[in-house]
Design a protein around this motif. Sequence first.
Motif: not given
Length: 392
Positions: A217-227
Motif C-alpha cells: 500500500g501507499i503510506c501517507m500520514e498514518g494511513r495506508v491506501y490500496w485500490s
Amino acid sequence: MSKAKLRKTMYENDTYVLPHDILFDVLIKVPVPSLLRFKSVSKSWNAIISDNNMFAKAQRDQSKELGRQKIMLQRTTGEFEFIHLENHKGIVEKQNFPIKKFQRAHILCSCDGLVLLKKPKAYKKFVLWNPSSGQHRTIECPYHKLYNHNLPHACGLCYDSDTDDYKVILIYSVFYVVYSTSKGSWSTMKINLPILVQHLPSFKLQPNSRLFLCVGGICMEGRVYWSLKNKIEPFVRKTSTIIYFDMKSDELKKLPTPLFVREDENVLFSLSSVNGCLCLYGGKCVTHELNIWIMEQNDWKLLMRINRSINYFIHCLKLLCCTKNGEFIFDGPGYNKLSIYDPKIKRFVTTTYISNPIEYVLPYATPILCLDSLYFPSNVMHKKKKLKHIRQ
C-alpha cells in the motif's frame, strides 16, 4: 541516556568539544553512512549518535525535511541497489541483506527508512529492515493459517506519531492482522467492509508455488491506501474502490472515489505519493495526457498535466516521487531505466540506466522509496502468546 549524562560523557572524554546543542543540531543533518563513521571520532560523538530515542528520531525528521530519500530496487541476484535522489545518474550503493536466508527476500513496502521484506518461499516470516543503519527485526505472523487463508492479498507499513509506533498490516480474505513494533505483538480483526470480503477469495499456497503477489500500500500520514476492483491492485478505475487502513482506529475504511475517476469508463489511474500527499496519476486514453492529482485537506487538486500517451505511462512507467527541485522521477520504461520529467520546460530531460542492462530487475520487485534514516524501533521482549479471538 539523559542530556545531563550526555554532557558529562562529552566533557570527561574530549579535550575540546562544541556545545552539546550545537553539535546535536549539526549531526542530525548528516547522512547515515557518515554518522556511522563519526561514531568512532570520540566517545562524546558516539554517545550522541547512539542515543536512539532522541537523536535518531531527530535525524529521521530532518531527513524528511531535506528530502533525503533514495530509490531501492532489487536485482535478479537478490542484491539491493540504492540511488540517491540528489544523484540519480548512477548507482551509489549496493548491499545484500545481512542474514543469508533473507538475502533473496522480496520487497513488499516501505515507510520512512523502514522496509518490509518477505522471506522467499515462506508465507509467515517477514523482516523489518533499515538499510541505512543495517538494523533489522524478524517477525512471524501467528495467524497465517487462520481459516486456511494462508497468503495475504495486501500489506502495508505506517507510522503513528501519536503513539510513536510503526505498524505492519497484512490483509487476508476475511480478516487482517496488525503488528505493533512498540509492543512486539500481533492483533487480528475481522474485515468489516463487505465489498472487500466480496472481492477477496481465499488465496492458498499451491504446490511448488514460488511467488505470490502481495500488493504493497501507499503510506501517507498514518494511513495506508490500496485500490480494490476484482482484487487489490495498483490501478484505480471507474468501478474501483479506494480503501485505507486508519492507524488511529486500526480499521479498514473506504475513501470516496474522486469525480475525475468516476466520470468516464475509459479512465485509468494509479496510486502513488507526491510531496507528502496521496496522488493519483493517469487519465483518459483518448486525450493523450497524463494528469497528476494530489489530495490536500481532504480535497483533490490537479497538480500537473503531461502530454504523452496515457497507456504508455500507466503500463510502462511508475511515478516514484517529486524531487526538491521539482523534477518527477518515474520507474521505466523497461526494467533498467529511470525517466525524469522537468515541469519547468515541460519535457523529459533524462532517461537514466540504473544498472547493467543485462541484469534486469526482478519483475515483481517494484522500486520503492526509502528515507535515509538512522531510526529503528526499539527492541521489545517477544513473549509467546495464545492466539487472540478475532475482534468483530
